[in-house]
Motif scaffolding. Structure first.
Motif: not given
Length: 145
Positions: A74-76, A79, A89, A93-94, A124-126, A137
């Motif tokens: 999962q990538l995020s 916000p 962007k 997301n996956k 970005i987190s993985c 990260k």
């Protein structure tokens, strides 16, 4: 006598250096923990033209070992604060590393004309799904040309 001792020291040093070099090069994943799934690099720097509407950045997600199963991460990104335009962007997301493979590449879209500063840092987190390997990260430094 002193010359022989000196030659032996040099010979021992060369032999030890060669052994250490060979030992340190025996694995290509020594920099990552066992069962690691995450970003290939912890940091990246990207330079984009200020007036450009959009540019893309390819990021690589790796696994230290091949697996017989697909591995999904999962990538995020954090916000965007209220009232600000989105500068970066994720296109996905996956992301899935297919069975038998050790990496996958995904794209991040960057909007340099929306940057409020000449340099901005983004994280970005993985998060690997179904593994206890932890979160990796990626810190991206965006610079305007």
């Amino acid at each position: 006598m002193m010359r022989i001792f000196n030659d032996l020291n040099i010979g021992a040093f060369v032999l030890l250096s060669m052994c250490l070099s060979l030992y340190s090069c025996n694995k290509d994943n020594d920099n990552f923990p066992k069962n690691y799934v995450g970003f290939e690099k912890p940091t990246q720097t990207v330079e984009c033209e200020r007036d450009k509407q959009e540019c893309e950045l390819q990021i690589k997600i790796i696994a230290t070992d091949k697996s017989k199963k697909d591995r999904t991460v999962q990538l995020s990104i954090p916000p965007v604060p209220s009232g600000r335009a989105e500068v970066m962007k994720l296109t996905e997301n996956k992301v899935t590393i297919k069975a038998g493979k050790k990496s996958v590449t995904t794209t991040v879209k960057i909007y340099p004309n929306r940057m409020t500063l000449k340099k901005q840092n983004f994280i970005i987190s993985c998060i690997p799904q179904g593994k206890d390997t932890g979160i990796s990260k990626l810190s991206i430094l965006l610079k305007q040309k």
